[in-house]
Design a protein around this motif. Structure first.
Motif, PDB file in Angstrom:
ATOM      1  N   MET B 239      -0.673   6.117 -14.740  1.00 24.80           N
ATOM      2  CA  MET B 239      -1.544   4.853 -15.203  1.00 24.80           C
ATOM      3  C   MET B 239      -0.671   3.469 -15.241  1.00 24.80           C
ATOM      4  O   MET B 239      -1.362   2.768 -15.207  1.00 24.80           O
ATOM      5  CB  MET B 239      -2.313   5.374 -16.567  1.00 24.80           C
ATOM      6  CG  MET B 239      -3.507   6.301 -16.306  1.00 24.80           C
ATOM      7  SD  MET B 239      -4.747   5.674 -15.411  1.00 24.80           S
ATOM      8  CE  MET B 239      -5.430   4.418 -16.279  1.00 24.80           C
ATOM      9  N   LYS B 240       0.419   3.930 -15.610  1.00 24.53           N
ATOM     10  CA  LYS B 240       1.230   2.655 -16.032  1.00 24.53           C
ATOM     11  C   LYS B 240       2.093   2.207 -14.553  1.00 24.53           C
ATOM     12  O   LYS B 240       2.599   1.140 -14.730  1.00 24.53           O
ATOM     13  CB  LYS B 240       2.419   2.782 -16.882  1.00 24.53           C
ATOM     14  CG  LYS B 240       1.591   2.712 -18.572  1.00 24.53           C
ATOM     15  CD  LYS B 240       2.805   2.326 -19.479  1.00 24.53           C
ATOM     16  CE  LYS B 240       3.399   3.704 -20.096  1.00 24.53           C
ATOM     17  NZ  LYS B 240       3.805   3.718 -21.294  1.00 24.53           N
ATOM     18  N   ALA B 241       2.003   2.904 -13.675  1.00 18.11           N
ATOM     19  CA  ALA B 241       2.673   2.586 -12.479  1.00 18.11           C
ATOM     20  C   ALA B 241       2.488   1.071 -11.999  1.00 18.11           C
ATOM     21  O   ALA B 241       1.175   1.101 -11.924  1.00 18.11           O
ATOM     22  CB  ALA B 241       2.423   3.663 -11.420  1.00 18.11           C
ATOM     23  N   PRO B 242       3.289   0.302 -11.746  1.00 16.30           N
ATOM     24  CA  PRO B 242       2.960  -1.142 -11.848  1.00 16.30           C
ATOM     25  C   PRO B 242       2.023  -1.506 -10.453  1.00 16.30           C
ATOM     26  O   PRO B 242       1.409  -2.339 -10.519  1.00 16.30           O
ATOM     27  CB  PRO B 242       4.243  -1.605 -11.743  1.00 16.30           C
ATOM     28  CG  PRO B 242       5.206  -0.748 -11.222  1.00 16.30           C
ATOM     29  CD  PRO B 242       4.736   0.620 -11.708  1.00 16.30           C
ATOM     30  N   GLU B 243       2.566  -0.881  -9.371  1.00 18.01           N
ATOM     31  CA  GLU B 243       1.804  -1.398  -8.162  1.00 18.01           C
ATOM     32  C   GLU B 243       0.417  -1.002  -8.056  1.00 18.01           C
ATOM     33  O   GLU B 243       0.044   0.123  -8.607  1.00 18.01           O
ATOM     34  CB  GLU B 243       2.729  -0.896  -6.659  1.00 18.01           C
ATOM     35  CG  GLU B 243       2.276   0.639  -6.462  1.00 18.01           C
ATOM     36  CD  GLU B 243       3.171   1.612  -7.420  1.00 18.01           C
ATOM     37  OE1 GLU B 243       3.089   2.503  -7.050  1.00 18.01           O
ATOM     38  OE2 GLU B 243       3.659   1.174  -8.506  1.00 18.01           O
ATOM     39  N   SER B 244      -0.503  -1.775  -7.624  1.00 17.28           N
ATOM     40  CA  SER B 244      -1.895  -1.586  -7.436  1.00 17.28           C
ATOM     41  C   SER B 244      -2.097  -1.300  -6.160  1.00 17.28           C
ATOM     42  O   SER B 244      -1.905  -1.922  -5.152  1.00 17.28           O
ATOM     43  CB  SER B 244      -2.479  -2.941  -7.787  1.00 17.28           C
ATOM     44  OG  SER B 244      -2.260  -3.314  -9.093  1.00 17.28           O
ATOM     45  N   VAL B 245      -2.427   0.015  -6.033  1.00 20.60           N
ATOM     46  CA  VAL B 245      -2.914   0.391  -4.496  1.00 20.60           C
ATOM     47  C   VAL B 245      -4.166  -0.277  -4.131  1.00 20.60           C
ATOM     48  O   VAL B 245      -5.368  -0.037  -4.705  1.00 20.60           O
ATOM     49  CB  VAL B 245      -3.205   1.909  -4.530  1.00 20.60           C
ATOM     50  CG1 VAL B 245      -3.136   2.442  -3.232  1.00 20.60           C
ATOM     51  CG2 VAL B 245      -2.112   2.693  -5.655  1.00 20.60           C
ATOM     52  N   LEU B 246      -4.108  -0.940  -2.935  1.00 16.51           N
ATOM     53  CA  LEU B 246      -5.350  -1.681  -2.361  1.00 16.51           C
ATOM     54  C   LEU B 246      -5.698  -1.208  -1.094  1.00 16.51           C
ATOM     55  O   LEU B 246      -4.769  -0.337  -0.582  1.00 16.51           O
ATOM     56  CB  LEU B 246      -4.974  -3.321  -2.248  1.00 16.51           C
ATOM     57  CG  LEU B 246      -4.855  -3.928  -3.319  1.00 16.51           C
ATOM     58  CD1 LEU B 246      -4.604  -5.472  -2.919  1.00 16.51           C
ATOM     59  CD2 LEU B 246      -6.310  -3.862  -4.093  1.00 16.51           C
ATOM     60  N   PRO B 247      -6.768  -1.303  -0.678  1.00 18.31           N
ATOM     61  CA  PRO B 247      -7.158  -0.847   0.702  1.00 18.31           C
ATOM     62  C   PRO B 247      -5.925  -0.977   1.769  1.00 18.31           C
ATOM     63  O   PRO B 247      -5.769  -2.128   1.784  1.00 18.31           O
ATOM     64  CB  PRO B 247      -8.472  -1.345   1.045  1.00 18.31           C
ATOM     65  CG  PRO B 247      -9.149  -1.588  -0.199  1.00 18.31           C
ATOM     66  CD  PRO B 247      -8.085  -1.881  -1.221  1.00 18.31           C
ATOM     67  N   GLU B 248      -5.871  -0.002   2.681  1.00 17.97           N
ATOM     68  CA  GLU B 248      -4.791  -0.401   3.907  1.00 17.97           C
ATOM     69  C   GLU B 248      -5.493  -1.477   4.676  1.00 17.97           C
ATOM     70  O   GLU B 248      -4.652  -2.425   5.113  1.00 17.97           O
ATOM     71  CB  GLU B 248      -4.532   0.975   4.528  1.00 17.97           C
ATOM     72  CG  GLU B 248      -3.722   1.872   3.979  1.00 17.97           C
ATOM     73  CD  GLU B 248      -3.624   3.212   4.431  1.00 17.97           C
ATOM     74  OE1 GLU B 248      -4.001   3.424   5.833  1.00 17.97           O
ATOM     75  OE2 GLU B 248      -3.414   4.159   3.846  1.00 17.97           O
ATOM     76  N   ASP B 249      -6.606  -1.447   4.947  1.00 19.55           N
ATOM     77  CA  ASP B 249      -7.156  -2.515   5.985  1.00 19.55           C
ATOM     78  C   ASP B 249      -7.062  -3.872   5.277  1.00 19.55           C
ATOM     79  O   ASP B 249      -7.981  -3.730   4.305  1.00 19.55           O
ATOM     80  CB  ASP B 249      -8.705  -2.043   6.247  1.00 19.55           C
ATOM     81  CG  ASP B 249      -9.328  -3.021   7.200  1.00 19.55           C
ATOM     82  OD1 ASP B 249      -8.729  -4.113   7.543  1.00 19.55           O
ATOM     83  OD2 ASP B 249     -10.541  -3.005   7.571  1.00 19.55           O
ATOM     84  N   PRO B 250      -6.304  -4.855   5.783  1.00 20.13           N
ATOM     85  CA  PRO B 250      -6.125  -5.955   5.150  1.00 20.13           C
ATOM     86  C   PRO B 250      -7.655  -6.691   4.813  1.00 20.13           C
ATOM     87  O   PRO B 250      -7.696  -7.475   3.717  1.00 20.13           O
ATOM     88  CB  PRO B 250      -5.425  -7.010   5.957  1.00 20.13           C
ATOM     89  CG  PRO B 250      -5.208  -5.960   7.279  1.00 20.13           C
ATOM     90  CD  PRO B 250      -5.583  -4.863   6.951  1.00 20.13           C
TER      91      PRO B 250
END
Lengths: 612, 349
Positions: B239-250
């Motif tokens: 939960m604390k992992a800093p990077e936010s996963v965003l959709p691959e398609d820009p």
């Protein structure tokens, strides 16, 4: 016209009965719709908003507009007769009380057709009942409608207090008073102390909603938990306002049909007083999960449990009234007999709820729904049925059909237990109350189905009761003065229905169960305490009706005072409080007339009394 | 004395038997009658005691009723007047004193349990501190010691005391996990409530809102996931992992950022408590608290399908909720499906 201007307590009783009956029917229909929606999981018969409006209106209607008026109907019909009086102390106020109740009730129910019924539950907890979360006028109808209707209740309560204190027949000391009269007396005292609390609460909520006050708004320095305290300081005694009259009825019916005097009369009286007293000190047991802390929870737990003691005294006294008697199962007594175990079941779950740590689990679940329906339907409504069947011949001069009465009893009580017994288990299995539907696979499905079927059966019972009334009303007047033959109290000494003046001569009371005592002494009727003379009667008047119409208009005007209307004229009239002022003018104008017109009433002369 | 002891033993036996019968009622993860933690057990013990006493009372009342109805029925031709009994001092004292004793038997453990339940663990260093915030119609859980915020699924380590601090952002709600503990209201600021419970056994428990809070009150559900200590630590870490996963398609990522992240938060992306935090939503037990995620499809639907159901028309799933319809925000059906697919794939390790 006669009905609009009447000040006769017997006619007002009938008005209360019809109006209350109609509201009871509306509340019943609402209940049936609720149960149809809950018949299966994820049902889409009703939408969520409508469902919340229905539960709010079902609770509000049943308590304030359904059962209370029927209680008042019985009190009005019976109390003056039981204590040997010719009317209530203030006949004019009695009429006013009825009309304010009726117009308050109409106002509340207008919400269905005027843009949304109240939807915050009958307890109207803030902030859900604030304008931020309940934006329609629904809750305004609730606050103002109940305010007007509550006025009627308060007036009625004060009237009965005055009547019972001052108008008992010679010889009727307090400890010779019938139990129903005692119940009425104590109930009226509770009304006198409890209703001001709800009056204040409703005023504050109205101000919050219409005048943007902040009594219950944290951001403005208010506190929403304050509403809960005010509501339940009224709301808990209200439960006893409802149930004590039923206790009174049962205490009349059982002795009559057991041919025995009430067992432990004086302990019954003291138990009633004790229940009323304790009833004011236990309101916070509705709020165990609000977070009052362990000290408050412990105190309110124990004080609530104590109520079981006077209630237990009553139950056993009723049972021992029948012990050694000759019990006859007429319809009224069937209802009374059904009342005892059913009400006891509601009572014991009440003690269970009183245990705060267990209540953390029960609170706001179907267990609570089951509990209070056992008390209010299984207790009060059965009691009212007993009372209505018992006094119907006295009120209307006709005996209800015993055969249909027994059908009413069996369908109603079987339907009742089917509906509500299973709800205890629904609650314990995790079903919270006031949910418009529930997810499947939680093991709630079958029990909800059973509950709905039971509700339908109760509906059938009600229909049979209405059919009974309808069929009976077509028959000629046939009721004897003492139709059950074992009548014990004064109302059975006079004709059915009673003449306008009740007693030609005020009777002399020589003991408890005055009429029974005379019968046992071999007398046919009561010994009069006065010679036949002219009887003073109050004049009929339309002023109470007009006063209530005025308040009704003022209420509507106030409620819509901040609305934008399509037409300029309407906006002008409402936004400048002109409609409100007009309504108040009618009310205060009528009051002025009442003060200025010197009306001494009229007399019924002795010749007329002798039928000449 | 002997008799009292026997009566007491009978009461105990009945309590035990009753416990067995009641324990068959309802789902293990939901029913009050199948308690899975000490808090619920303490309530259940009181319930068993009170039900036992009440059943005894009922049996007495029922038997006397049945007896008088049958024995003292008026027989045909019966005309003599029965003896008019005024009352009986002894009997009346009897049925005043017996209820009083019964009340005392119930009152003593009640008062004990009330004060035990008042122990809220808010200053216990070993307890996990969780701030619960009720919203129409979802639950926010903030782990104050760890700086982690999530929604709808409350993940807790099995056996540890969880100290709750309850409040609401709008109307009153009531936080209730029937099989773990009794409920407690969430009040607005100024009247914040505290209580605690623990779940010794690993498992998923169903939680509900128990205070009428608007149209979707019945749908304001949540889950309590009791997991092993190690799994809990892992969960916190991911939960604390800093990077936010965003959709691959820009393009989709841009839409998601501009439309969804104005209210929601994922990972370290703008924290906001207007709407549920979406971090790791693909791993949750349900969508919107009521659409159960279930790949085997016996009790719900796969998470992606549920997300699509929700995103295509949030109002039909939870009437009266404050989420705007994504279509009204200008998202096309494909974009909505794309976001659903992305969210379904956004799982925690």
């Amino acid at each position: 016209m006669d009905w609009i201007t009447t000040v006769d307590h017997k006619k007002i009783a009938i008005l209360y009965l019809w109006a209350g009956g109609i509201f009871f029917g509306i509340g019943g229909l609402e209940a049936i719709l609720i149960r149809i929606q809950l018949i299966k999981p994820m049902n889409t018969f009703l939408d969520a908003q409508t469902f919340n409006e229905l539960i709010t209106m079902h609770g509000t209607t049943m308590i304030f507009l359904g059962v209370m008026p029927v209680i008042f109907a019985l009190m009005n019909a019976v109390i003056p007769l039981q204590i040997g009086a010719r009317d209530v102390a203030f006949p004019f106020l009695n009429a006013l009380g009825f009309w304010t109740f009726l117009f308050g009730g109409i106002l509340l129910n207008l919400s269905w057709v005027m843009g949304g019924a109240p939807d915050a539950g009958w307890t109207a907890y803030t902030p859900l009942s604030s304008t931020s979360y309940s934006a329609t006028h629904g809750v305004d109808f609730y606050t103002i409608g109940l305010q007007i209707a509550g006025l009627g209740t308060l007036i009625g309560g004060i009237n009965f207090l005055a009547t019972i204190i001052t108008m008992r027949a010679p010889g009727m000391s307090f400890m010779r008073m019938p139990m129903f009269a005692w119940a009425t007396f104590i109930t009226s005292a509770i009304i006198l102390f409890a209703f001001p609390a709800i009056t204040v609460g409703l005023v504050l909520l109205t101000f919050d909603r219409i005048l943007e006050a902040k009594f219950f708004d944290v951001a403005g320095g208010g506190n929403p938990v304050l509403w809960q305290h005010i509501f339940w300081i009224f709301g808990h005694p209200e439960v006893y306002i409802l149930i004590l009259p039923a206790f009174g009825v049962i205490s009349e019916v059982i002795p009559t049909f057991s041919r025995k005097r009430l067992f432990g009369y004086s302990s019954m009286v003291f138990a009633t007083i004790l229940i009323a007293f304790l009833g004011f000190m236990v309101w916070a047991h509705h709020m165990f999960t609000t977070g009052l802390g362990p000290v408050a929870n412990a105190l309110f737990s124990v004080s609530t449990m104590l109520i079981a003691i006077p209630t237990g005294i009553k139950i056993f006294n009723w049972l021992f009234t029948m012990w050694g008697g000759q019990v006859r199962f007429t319809t009224p007594n069937l209802f009374a007999a059904g009342f005892i175990p059913t009400f006891t079941m509601g009572g014991v779950t009440g003690v269970m709820l009183a245990s705060a740590p267990a209540d953390f689990q029960f609170h706001d679940t179907y267990f609570v729904v089951a509990h209070f329906h056992y008390v209010i339907v299984g207790g009060l409504v059965l009691g009212l049925f007993a009372g209505l069947h018992y006094w119907w011949p006295k009120m209307f001069g006709r005996m209800l059909s015993e055969r249909l009465g027994k059908w009413t009893f069996w369908t109603f009580i079987i339907g009742f237990h089917l509906t509500f017994f299973v709800q205890h288990f629904l609650g314990l299995m995790g079903m919270q109350r006031r949910v418009f539907t529930y997810l499947p696979n939680q093991q709630f499905d079958t029990l909800n189905l059973v509950s709905t079927v039971g509700a339908m059966l109760m509906g059938v019972g009600m229909i049979i009761f209405l059919a009974n009334i309808f069929l009976t009303s077509r028959r000629p007047l046939d009721a004897a003065d003492d139709p059950w033959e074992d009548g014990r109290t004064l109302e059975w000494t006079i004709p059915s229905p009673p003449p306008e003046y009740n007693f030609k001569q005020t009777p002399l009371v020589r003991g408890l169960d005055a009429f029974w005592k005379e019968k046992m002494a071999g007398h046919k009727g009561m010994t009069p305490s006065e010679p036949v003379g002219p009887i003073h009667m109050p004049s009929a008047t339309i002023l109470p009706f007009l006063m209530s119409v005025g308040i009704f208009i003022a209420g509507l005007g106030f409620m819509f005072s901040r609305d934008e209307f399509g037409s300029d004229i309407m906006s002008f009239l409402f936004n400048n409080y002109i409609v409100t002022a007009l309504g108040l003018l009618i009310t205060f104008g009528s009051m002025l007339l009442r003060s200025l017109i010197d009306d001494h009433g009229w007399h019924i002369e002795p010749e007329e009394l002798e039928g000449r | 004395m002997m008799k009292t002891w026997q009566a007491g033993r009978r009461l105990l036996l009945m309590t035990a038997a009753l416990g067995l019968i009641l324990a068959g009622c309802g789902r293990e993860d939901l029913s009050v009658l199948r308690p899975q933690g000490p808090a619920a057990e303490s309530s259940f013990a009181l319930m068993k005691l009170s039900i036992t006493i009440m059943i005894v009372v009922l049996l007495i009342v029922f038997s006397i009723s049945a007896y008088v109805w049958i024995r003292f029925r008026r027989k045909p031709g019966q005309q003599e007047i029965p003896k008019q009994v005024e009352g009986s001092f002894k009997l009346e004292v009897l049925w005043t004193v017996i209820p009083l004793i019964l009340v005392i038997i119930l009152a003593v453990p009640t008062v004990k349990a009330v004060f035990a339940a008042g122990n809220d663990h808010s200053d216990d260093k070993d307890a996990i501190q969780v701030k619960v915030t009720g919203h129409q119609y979802w639950w926010e859980f903030e782990y104050t010691d760890y700086g982690v915020t999530t929604a709808q699924d409350l993940v807790i380590p099995a056996g540890k005391d969880i100290a709750f601090e309850l409040s609401t952002k709008d109307v009153l709600h009531s936080f209730w996990v029937p099989s773990l503990s009794g409920k407690m209201d969430t009040n607005p600021d100024g009247t914040v409530n505290r209580f605690s419970f623990s779940a010794p056994n690993e498992g998923v428990y169903r939680g509900k809102c128990a205070e009428l809070c608007g149209p979707s009150h019945g749908f304001m559900e949540f889950k309590v996931k009791s997991v092993s200590e190690a799994a809990f630590e892992d969960w916190l870490a991911s939960m604390k992992a800093p990077e936010s996963v965003l959709p691959e398609d820009p393009v989709l990522a841009e839409k998601f950022k501009s439309q969804c992240l104005t209210c929601h938060a994922v990972g370290s992306m703008p924290a906001s408590s207007v709407a549920p935090n979406l971090t790791g939503i693909g791993s949750r037990e349900s969508v919107a608290g009521i659409l159960l995620n279930d790949d085997t499809r016996v009790d719900g639907a796969p998470v992606e399908e549920n997300l699509k159901t929700w995103l295509h028309d949030p109002q039909s799933v939870k009437p009266g909720n404050t989420m705007p319809n994504p279509k009204d925000l200008g998202l096309t059906d494909e974009e909505i499906d794309g976001i659903a697919e992305y969210l379904a794939g956004y799982t925690l390790d």
